[in-house]
Write a protein that holds these residues in place. Structure first.
Motif, PDB file in Angstrom:
ATOM      1  N   ALA A 216       0.774  -1.296   0.117  1.00 46.07           N
ATOM      2  CA  ALA A 216       0.000  -0.087  -0.008  1.00 46.07           C
ATOM      3  C   ALA A 216       0.949   1.062   0.082  1.00 46.07           C
ATOM      4  O   ALA A 216       0.540   2.538  -0.540  1.00 46.07           O
ATOM      5  N   ALA A 217       1.960   1.079   0.784  1.00 46.24           N
ATOM      6  CA  ALA A 217       2.749   2.348   0.891  1.00 46.24           C
ATOM      7  C   ALA A 217       3.484   2.839  -0.430  1.00 46.24           C
ATOM      8  O   ALA A 217       3.475   3.828  -0.819  1.00 46.24           O
ATOM      9  N   TYR A 218       4.060   1.817  -1.101  1.00 44.23           N
ATOM     10  CA  TYR A 218       4.881   1.966  -2.267  1.00 44.23           C
ATOM     11  C   TYR A 218       3.795   2.303  -3.401  1.00 44.23           C
ATOM     12  O   TYR A 218       4.165   3.043  -4.364  1.00 44.23           O
ATOM     13  N   GLY A 219       2.677   1.742  -3.533  1.00 46.37           N
ATOM     14  CA  GLY A 219       1.645   1.892  -4.455  1.00 46.37           C
ATOM     15  C   GLY A 219       1.332   3.400  -4.379  1.00 46.37           C
ATOM     16  O   GLY A 219       1.416   3.871  -5.575  1.00 46.37           O
ATOM     17  N   ALA A 220       1.289   3.980  -3.212  1.00 48.53           N
ATOM     18  CA  ALA A 220       0.766   5.222  -3.130  1.00 48.53           C
ATOM     19  C   ALA A 220       2.125   6.149  -3.971  1.00 48.53           C
ATOM     20  O   ALA A 220       1.834   7.240  -4.687  1.00 48.53           O
ATOM     21  N   ILE A 221       3.273   5.934  -3.701  1.00 50.55           N
ATOM     22  CA  ILE A 221       4.311   6.485  -4.188  1.00 50.55           C
ATOM     23  C   ILE A 221       4.338   6.264  -5.657  1.00 50.55           C
ATOM     24  O   ILE A 221       4.586   7.396  -6.354  1.00 50.55           O
ATOM     25  N   ILE A 222       4.201   5.189  -6.341  1.00 45.07           N
ATOM     26  CA  ILE A 222       4.073   4.994  -7.665  1.00 45.07           C
ATOM     27  C   ILE A 222       3.085   6.062  -8.301  1.00 45.07           C
ATOM     28  O   ILE A 222       3.159   6.744  -9.582  1.00 45.07           O
ATOM     29  N   TRP A 223       1.729   5.886  -7.759  1.00 42.81           N
ATOM     30  CA  TRP A 223       0.762   6.837  -8.033  1.00 42.81           C
ATOM     31  C   TRP A 223       1.282   8.389  -8.139  1.00 42.81           C
ATOM     32  O   TRP A 223       0.937   9.026  -9.282  1.00 42.81           O
ATOM     33  N   ALA A 224       1.847   8.865  -7.095  1.00 45.60           N
ATOM     34  CA  ALA A 224       2.363  10.333  -6.936  1.00 45.60           C
ATOM     35  C   ALA A 224       3.189  10.397  -8.159  1.00 45.60           C
ATOM     36  O   ALA A 224       3.237  11.785  -8.579  1.00 45.60           O
ATOM     37  N   MET A 225       4.000   9.397  -8.406  1.00 46.92           N
ATOM     38  CA  MET A 225       5.157   9.970  -9.192  1.00 46.92           C
ATOM     39  C   MET A 225       4.532  10.002 -10.595  1.00 46.92           C
ATOM     40  O   MET A 225       5.600  10.409 -11.732  1.00 46.92           O
ATOM     41  N   GLN A 226       3.635   9.623 -10.952  1.00 49.52           N
ATOM     42  CA  GLN A 226       3.069   9.759 -12.436  1.00 49.52           C
ATOM     43  C   GLN A 226       3.094  11.234 -12.976  1.00 49.52           C
ATOM     44  O   GLN A 226       3.646  11.514 -14.101  1.00 49.52           O
ATOM     45  N   ALA A 227       2.842  12.240 -12.015  1.00 52.77           N
ATOM     46  CA  ALA A 227       2.612  13.720 -12.581  1.00 52.77           C
ATOM     47  C   ALA A 227       3.558  14.580 -11.677  1.00 52.77           C
ATOM     48  O   ALA A 227       3.625  15.853 -11.936  1.00 52.77           O
ATOM     49  N   SER A 228       4.176  14.064 -10.490  1.00 49.42           N
ATOM     50  CA  SER A 228       4.997  14.794  -9.834  1.00 49.42           C
ATOM     51  C   SER A 228       6.372  14.449  -9.823  1.00 49.42           C
ATOM     52  O   SER A 228       6.710  13.357 -10.314  1.00 49.42           O
ATOM     53  N   ALA A 229       7.384  15.507  -9.458  1.00 48.99           N
ATOM     54  CA  ALA A 229       8.918  15.181  -9.852  1.00 48.99           C
ATOM     55  C   ALA A 229       9.237  14.208  -8.882  1.00 48.99           C
ATOM     56  O   ALA A 229       8.838  14.245  -7.701  1.00 48.99           O
ATOM     57  N   MET A 230      10.331  13.472  -9.416  1.00 46.87           N
ATOM     58  CA  MET A 230      10.476  12.237  -8.426  1.00 46.87           C
ATOM     59  C   MET A 230      11.344  12.436  -7.278  1.00 46.87           C
ATOM     60  O   MET A 230      11.113  12.117  -6.165  1.00 46.87           O
ATOM     61  N   GLY A 231      12.054  13.748  -7.242  1.00 46.90           N
ATOM     62  CA  GLY A 231      12.803  14.251  -5.939  1.00 46.90           C
ATOM     63  C   GLY A 231      11.902  14.534  -5.201  1.00 46.90           C
ATOM     64  O   GLY A 231      12.166  14.343  -4.003  1.00 46.90           O
ATOM     65  N   ALA A 232      10.876  15.282  -5.461  1.00 48.30           N
ATOM     66  CA  ALA A 232       9.742  15.813  -4.475  1.00 48.30           C
ATOM     67  C   ALA A 232       9.137  14.843  -3.746  1.00 48.30           C
ATOM     68  O   ALA A 232       9.079  14.998  -2.697  1.00 48.30           O
ATOM     69  N   VAL A 233       8.649  13.809  -4.646  1.00 50.28           N
ATOM     70  CA  VAL A 233       7.815  12.749  -3.931  1.00 50.28           C
ATOM     71  C   VAL A 233       8.723  11.941  -3.088  1.00 50.28           C
ATOM     72  O   VAL A 233       8.577  11.613  -1.747  1.00 50.28           O
ATOM     73  N   SER A 234      10.004  11.625  -3.404  1.00 49.69           N
ATOM     74  CA  SER A 234      10.854  10.771  -2.690  1.00 49.69           C
ATOM     75  C   SER A 234      11.285  11.427  -1.302  1.00 49.69           C
ATOM     76  O   SER A 234      11.477  11.070  -0.103  1.00 49.69           O
ATOM     77  N   ALA A 235      11.535  12.884  -1.494  1.00 52.75           N
ATOM     78  CA  ALA A 235      11.842  13.711  -0.195  1.00 52.75           C
ATOM     79  C   ALA A 235      10.818  13.676   0.889  1.00 52.75           C
ATOM     80  O   ALA A 235      11.161  13.570   1.841  1.00 52.75           O
ATOM     81  N   LEU A 236       9.696  13.910   0.283  1.00 56.12           N
ATOM     82  CA  LEU A 236       8.521  13.988   1.123  1.00 56.12           C
ATOM     83  C   LEU A 236       8.190  12.612   1.828  1.00 56.12           C
ATOM     84  O   LEU A 236       8.006  12.683   3.077  1.00 56.12           O
TER      85      LEU A 236
END
Length: 277
Positions: A216-236
């Motif tokens: 569930a946790a990483y699925g949410a990250i995958i979803w977020a990285m569709q349209a958001s910068a990878m660095g931003a998602v990873s940092a948050l």
């Protein structure tokens, strides 16, 4: 820039990620717990793949590469948790990855950091040093293993950032990644036989729960990285270091000193600077 809904989802993913790491760190046999968690992930991945369907062919190479890097990550994670407390090793492993992901996103996807992002990288580095050097535990916690884990995290994050954008099916791509995890328990099965998986029900339950939470946790990250910068998602996502410190203190009996809290807060602040540029 992350939308408010994406920020909320990634923060939830950060908490969930810290939770499953706490479950792994608290297991009686971490290799055994990791094998059961990976069996859970692999089975769920295969089932989800049958439901969601295959992602676009352009993403298959990324999914395979991600699966291989995740195998390396799993091995490093088990070794890392044998070297130190969750509240020490987890922040170093997770805190070292945002700068690497931001760098990878800048070089390969043109997601360049501004001054705020650079400040964030500096804060993360300072926080990691504070945590690693706390009370002279730099050698005891086996820092190189924790940093190597951070490199593997950055590698699969960047790969998945590109992969999900090429997939045209984020759920199918997520399922494909986790389907690869079935190899880990099969390797343990071939090496040790069924006796390896004969564990107390409570230990098996924790490991299975950790697997579900991880998906569930990483699925949410995958979803977020569709349209958001990878660095931003990873940092948050790496604000999870704060959750990990709290969970380690609450459930694993780990000492939560003022220095440790300060170090985790500096890492989290740096992650925020990198992410919200």
């Amino acid at each position: 820039m992350l939308t408010p809904s994406a920020i909320a989802l990634v923060l939830l993913a950060a908490f969930l990620h810290a939770a499953w790491n706490a479950l792994l760190r608290g297991g009686a046999d971490r290799a055994q717990s990791m094998a059961i968690m990976n069996a859970t992930l692999g089975v769920f991945g295969l089932v989800l793949l049958a439901i969601a369907g295959l992602p676009a062919q352009a993403s298959w190479g990324f999914a395979i590469a991600s699966g291989v890097v995740h195998w390396i990550y799993v091995a490093l994670l088990v070794v890392t948790y044998r070297s130190g407390d969750l509240g020490e090793t987890y922040p170093v492993a997770r805190g070292s990855s945002p700068a690497l992901v931001a760098l990878g996103g800048s070089i390969f996807a043109g997601e360049w950091m501004n001054a705020s992002g650079i400040v964030g990288v500096g804060l993360v580095s300072v926080g990691i040093f504070m945590l690693a050097a706390a009370k002279g535990r730099l050698h005891a916690m086996n820092l190189p293993w924790a940093l190597a884990t951070g490199v593997s995290i950055a590698a699969y994050t960047v790969v998945d950032g590109f992969g999900v954008r090429a997939s045209q099916n984020w759920l199918g791509y997520t399922a494909a990644i986790f389907a690869f995890f079935i190899v880990v328990p099969l390797w343990f099965l071939a090496r040790s036989g069924l006796t390896f998986f004969r564990v107390p029900a409570n230990e098996a339950g924790k490991a299975i729960g950790g697997g579900v939470i991880s998906l569930a946790a990483y699925g949410a990250i995958i979803w977020a990285m569709q349209a958001s910068a990878m660095g931003a998602v990873s940092a948050l996502r790496e604000t999870s270091v704060v959750f990990a410190a709290l969970l380690g203190a609450a459930f694993l009996g780990e000492r939560l000193s003022a220095w440790r809290i300060a170090a985790c807060c500096v890492i989290a602040a740096g992650a925020a600077f990198v992410g919200w540029h």
